[in-house]
Design an enzyme around this catalytic site. Structure first.
Site, mmCIF file in Angstrom:
data_model
loop_
_atom_site.group_PDB
_atom_site.id
_atom_site.type_symbol
_atom_site.label_atom_id
_atom_site.label_comp_id
_atom_site.label_asym_id
_atom_site.label_seq_id
_atom_site.Cartn_x
_atom_site.Cartn_y
_atom_site.Cartn_z
ATOM 1 N N HIS A 1 44.974 36.775 25.090
ATOM 2 C CA HIS A 1 44.819 37.978 25.541
ATOM 3 C C HIS A 1 43.642 38.713 25.381
ATOM 4 C CE1 HIS A 1 46.985 41.996 26.346
ATOM 5 N NE2 HIS A 1 45.985 42.548 25.590
ATOM 6 N N GLU A 2 42.853 38.825 24.277
ATOM 7 C CA GLU A 2 41.692 39.649 24.147
ATOM 8 C C GLU A 2 40.751 38.991 24.988
ATOM 9 O OE1 GLU A 2 41.685 42.642 23.110
ATOM 10 O OE2 GLU A 2 43.634 42.309 22.052
ATOM 11 N N HIS B 1 40.460 39.704 28.569
ATOM 12 C CA HIS B 1 39.665 41.229 28.783
ATOM 13 C C HIS B 1 38.239 40.748 29.036
ATOM 14 C CE1 HIS B 1 42.953 43.714 28.315
ATOM 15 N NE2 HIS B 1 43.302 43.417 27.035
ATOM 16 N N GLU C 1 46.475 45.580 30.542
ATOM 17 C CA GLU C 1 47.161 44.921 29.527
ATOM 18 C C GLU C 1 48.297 43.942 30.030
ATOM 19 O OE1 GLU C 1 46.486 45.047 26.400
ATOM 20 O OE2 GLU C 1 45.045 46.569 26.827
#
Length: 304
Positions: free
Chosen positions: A140-141, A144, A218
């Protein structure tokens, strides 16, 4: 930079629109300050200096505020191993790896681009998650970073930062100013009030624009991470576990982290907070789990 993370055209369009609107707002804000303060050199120099500082040093500022430090593969072999594997799968440069000593279970990515990015996890997160759950959070990070929305949020948040600083400057100048005659005091008070009013309005508008972008980014990161790892259930498990544990974190630790909510995996907000519902940087847990359930169906996996 191209990677194997699932592209998101809606995210790209939203980032472009947000930067465009904030850019217009920034130009108007600077123009009004020049008119009010009657010194374009002072305003431009201060604004440009703060923007450059936030762009170039945002990663260091975030790590310092969150008590994080860079760690080597020898210090954190398992953490580096997961990030090495994910970066190889995603075909992207490996960011620097950091660990925060906070017990708050969370993670964030920061940095101006993929070559100058940092992924930081807290000791509280490392202690609570299983390996497959940690992989989902790190994916997930990393998404980004791959989608460049970390840099966009860093730049976008600048306008709110400078507007907030102007409000404080005007407030304290009015509070502690003195030594002038009554007419000067009245003129100065009117000027400072005008600066505070304009700055507060700009801060409010930038606040809402950034929150709207942050909630969507997100969801985009959840989707990209689930598709890259092929295990949406692991990410759903991490979300549920971390969100529940944050509710039991001491209020003092939550206040320390709340300034960086837009960068976090989950928001550092206490239970029942109206801010979480009205102005949250993140979508609700229910919405995130619903999306991961749909991705599980797309992949032919059991729903999380």
């Amino acid at each position: 930079m191209r990677s194997r993370f699932a592209p998101d055209r809606q995210l790209t369009a939203r980032m472009g629109l947000t930067l465009f609107l904030l850019g217009l707002l920034y130009v108007v804000f600077v123009a009004v300050l020049i008119v009010l303060l009657k010194s374009w050199v002072l305003v431009v120099v201060i604004a440009a200096g703060l923007l450059a500082a936030q762009y170039w040093f945002s990663d260091r500022i975030a790590l310092f505020a969150m008590h994080g430090r860079l760690v080597t593969p020898e210090e954190q072999p398992e953490l580096h191993g997961v990030i090495d594997r994910l970066c190889a799968i995603a075909d992207m440069p490996k960011p620097q790896v950091a660990v925060s000593s906070m017990d708050l279970p969370n993670a964030f990515a920061t940095g101006r681009n993929a070559d100058h990015a940092v992924v930081c996890v807290t000791t509280g997160l490392l202690r609570r998650l299983e390996p497959e759950e940690l992989e989902g959070v790190l994916a997930h990070e990393l998404s980004h970073v791959a989608h460049r929305d970390v840099a966009v949020i860093t730049i976008a948040s600048f306008l709110g930062v400078i507007a907030g600083l102007m409000v404080r400057f005007a407030f304290y100048s009015q509070l502690f100013g003195g030594g002038r005659d009554r007419r000067d005091d009245q003129n100065t008070a009117a000027l400072l009030f005008a600066v505070m009013a304009v700055s507060a309005l700009v801060y409010a508008l930038s606040f809402l624009l950034i929150r709207a972008l942050s909630r969507y980014r997100e969801l985009a990161a959840d989707r990209a991470a689930a598709l890259l790892t092929g295990r949406p259930s692991a990410l759903a498990s991490a979300l549920t576990k971390v969100t529940g544990d944050i509710a039991r974190i001491p209020t003092q630790d939550l206040r320390t982290a709340q300034a960086f909510n837009a960068f976090f995996f989950t928001p550092a907000l206490g239970p029942g907070s109206t801010v979480a519902n009205l102005f949250s940087t993140h979508p609700t847990l229910e919405r995130r789990l619903e999306q991961l359930g749909r991705i599980s169906a797309e992949l032919g996996r059991p729903a999380p």
